[in-house]
Design an enzyme around this catalytic site. Structure first.
Site, PDB file in Angstrom:
ATOM      1  CE  LYS A   1      36.779  40.501  39.820  1.00  0.00           C
ATOM      2  NZ  LYS A   1      36.799  39.385  38.868  1.00  0.00           N
TER       3      LYS A   1
ATOM      4  CG  ASP B   1      31.891  34.302  33.180  1.00  0.00           C
ATOM      5  OD1 ASP B   1      31.227  34.210  32.125  1.00  0.00           O
ATOM      6  OD2 ASP B   1      31.923  35.330  33.875  1.00  0.00           O
TER       7      ASP B   1
HETATM    8  P1  ADP Z   1      33.890  40.676  36.540  1.00  0.00           P
HETATM    9  O1  ADP Z   1      33.957  39.512  37.469  1.00  0.00           O
HETATM   10  O2  ADP Z   1      33.089  41.779  37.115  1.00  0.00           O
HETATM   11  O3  ADP Z   1      33.524  40.296  35.134  1.00  0.00           O
HETATM   12  P2  ADP Z   1      36.670  40.861  35.633  1.00  0.00           P
HETATM   13  O4  ADP Z   1      37.715  40.230  36.484  1.00  0.00           O
HETATM   14  O5  ADP Z   1      36.272  40.106  34.414  1.00  0.00           O
HETATM   15  O6  ADP Z   1      35.401  41.245  36.510  1.00  0.00           O
HETATM   16  O7  ADP Z   1      37.181  42.314  35.225  1.00  0.00           O
HETATM   17  C1  ADP Z   1      36.375  43.231  34.501  1.00  0.00           C
HETATM   18  C2  ADP Z   1      37.246  43.970  33.490  1.00  0.00           C
HETATM   19  O8  ADP Z   1      38.301  44.667  34.164  1.00  0.00           O
HETATM   20  C3  ADP Z   1      37.959  43.063  32.492  1.00  0.00           C
HETATM   21  O9  ADP Z   1      37.169  42.784  31.370  1.00  0.00           O
HETATM   22  C4  ADP Z   1      39.194  43.836  32.148  1.00  0.00           C
HETATM   23  O10 ADP Z   1      38.918  44.782  31.146  1.00  0.00           O
HETATM   24  C5  ADP Z   1      39.504  44.588  33.431  1.00  0.00           C
HETATM   25  N1  ADP Z   1      40.518  43.863  34.239  1.00  0.00           N
HETATM   26  C6  ADP Z   1      40.286  42.943  35.188  1.00  0.00           C
HETATM   27  N2  ADP Z   1      41.430  42.492  35.742  1.00  0.00           N
HETATM   28  C7  ADP Z   1      42.424  43.160  35.128  1.00  0.00           C
HETATM   29  C8  ADP Z   1      43.859  43.153  35.249  1.00  0.00           C
HETATM   30  N3  ADP Z   1      44.481  42.379  36.121  1.00  0.00           N
HETATM   31  N4  ADP Z   1      44.557  43.969  34.435  1.00  0.00           N
HETATM   32  C9  ADP Z   1      43.935  44.775  33.537  1.00  0.00           C
HETATM   33  N5  ADP Z   1      42.594  44.835  33.386  1.00  0.00           N
HETATM   34  C10 ADP Z   1      41.848  44.041  34.150  1.00  0.00           C
HETATM   35 MG    MG Z   2      34.584  39.185  33.789  1.00  0.00          MG
END
Ligand code: ADP
Ligand code: MG
Length: 392
Positions: free
Chosen positions: A121, A226
């Site tokens: 991320k 959130d």
């Molecule tokens: P933001 O803070 O931008 O909302 P998120 O952590 O919610 O970011 O991640 C955005 C998207 O990425 C999630 O909705 C999911 O689909 C995907 N995602 C995030 N972390 C993971 C993970 N560890 N494994 C698989 N998909 C992930």
């Molecule tokens: Mg998110």
């Protein structure tokens, strides 16, 4: 945003040296004066000039001559520095598809040497809103280092610290693997965000599990802030994993009840609409009190406002109370303002959700980087990051 691994592979040691010099200069300059970049990088025979040109070509730096001649890192430049550090540490060896794009992050698959796929991320705190927030509420004015780079790094550090602590307390979260700059590496969650799920075998059970999580978080002194169908992942066995923690606050926060209510309400609303659930639900915990409102709907109240906060674990991961205060200021400003896009200056950092480009979906690409030095400057040349005499 394009994460062109091919470019990353072609970058030389000098390229990274200059990129790092700009990063160091950004500790106290929003735009790092050219002269300072030259001085920090201290490449022989004016080598910095040529390198700068190459970095600009690949959009790793942005050139700004509006007030004085200088440079700043782009998100891509910052991404490359973090990725290189992770590769040098042996955390992963290849970068794959983009699997998620949020308002303030990009998520990619990365692979370990043994083929295990992880999630990376890259935080983009301020991608949408930082300029807007900054222009409206200038609480950052005394510290030039409170820029997007600092905030994104803080968000990553916070996410990593919380993920680790929550995991240790048995919460269903991804395994926190490593963190550098604005980048968090975690296990890849199988399944999909709940928002994509149209049918469930046991909606009541899933609902109860999810509400149980909000309550258990509160018992540990935390509010997700959130907690909604976008940040809850569910797999084929209807097992839940919660993600996305940079905005979490303590139950002792002055707006705790409001944040808590909003999290609970989001879940109720989603299950009511999507799965037609009508609720009869009670919770019995130290931390929350359940009552019914005028319409007979259960409502939760935080009663124990100083339940054991995970301070120790968080501090162990390097995330301090001061960091928490800094990031809260930003996030609250963000919520208050409800993200106005008005200040978009159309620079190359702006990314649109629809921008999931083809380039990023070519499958996993291995990263054989040109050199394997840590992306900090080595000790053989003098490094100075003092305030420059130039106006800034
Ligand atoms: P933001 O803070 O931008 O909302 P998120 O952590 O919610 O970011 O991640 C955005 C998207 O990425 C999630 O909705 C999911 O689909 C995907 N995602 C995030 N972390 C993971 C993970 N560890 N494994 C698989 N998909 C992930
Ligand atoms: Mg998110």
């Amino acid at each position: 945003m394009k994460l062109d691994v091919e470019v990353l592979r072609t970058l030389s040691k000098d390229d990274f040296r200059v990129l790092t010099a700009v990063e160091m200069g950004m500790r106290n300059h929003e735009i790092v004066p050219s002269e300072l970049v030259h001085r920090i990088a201290s490449l022989k025979h004016g080598g910095t000039y040529k390198v700068l040109k190459n970095l600009l070509k690949h959009k790793l730096l942005h050139h700004d001559s509006s007030k004085y001649d200088g440079f700043r890192l782009t998100y891509l430049g910052y991404d490359f520095l973090a990725i290189k550090t992770m590769v040098n540490r042996g955390v992963f060896v290849a970068v794959g598809c983009q699997i998620g794009v949020g308002k303030e992050s990009d998520i990619f698959e990365v692979a370990r040497e043994d083929g295990t796929v992880l999630a990376m991320k890259l935080h983009r705190l301020g991608r949408v809103s930082f300029r807007a927030v900054k222009s409206k509420r200038d609480y950052l004015r005394h510290r030039s280092s409170y820029n997007w780079l600092y905030l994104s790094r803080l968000a990553a550090l916070k996410e990593f610290a919380f993920m680790k602590a929550l995991e240790e307390h048995g919460f269903p979260v991804p395994n926190a693997v490593d963190c550098n700059r604005h980048c968090v590496i975690m296990s890849l969650v199988q399944g999909y965000p709940l928002v994509q799920v149209k049918q469930l075998e046991n909606p009541e059970t899933v609902f109860e599990t999810i509400i149980g999580l909000v309550v258990r978080l509160a018992e540990h002194g935390l509010i997700h802030c959130d907690f909604n169908e976008f940040n809850i992942m569910i797999d084929d066995d209807e097992k839940i994993t919660m993600i996305d923690f940079p905005q979490m606050v303590s139950v002792s926060h002055q707006n705790a009840q409001m944040y808590f209510d909003r999290d609970v309400e989001c879940i109720f609303k989603f299950f009511r609409k999507r799965f037609n659930l009508t609720f009869e639900y009670t919770v019995d915990t130290d931390c929350t009190e359940v009552d019914t409102d005028d319409s007979g709907r259960p409502c939760f109240s935080l009663i124990n406002k100083d339940a054991g906060f995970l301070d120790k674990e968080l501090a162990a991961s390097g995330f301090t109370r001061k960091d928490q205060e800094d990031i809260e200021k930003f996030i609250e400003g963000d919520i208050e303002k409800n993200i106005s896009n008005g200040d978009d200056d159309g620079s190359e950092d702006d990314v649109h959700i629809s921008d999931l480009n083809e380039e990023n979906n070519k499958g996993i690409e291995s990263l054989h980087l040109q050199d394997q030095v840590e992306s900090t400057l080595d000790g053989d040349r003098p490094v100075e990051v003092k305030e420059s005499k130039q106006k800034s």
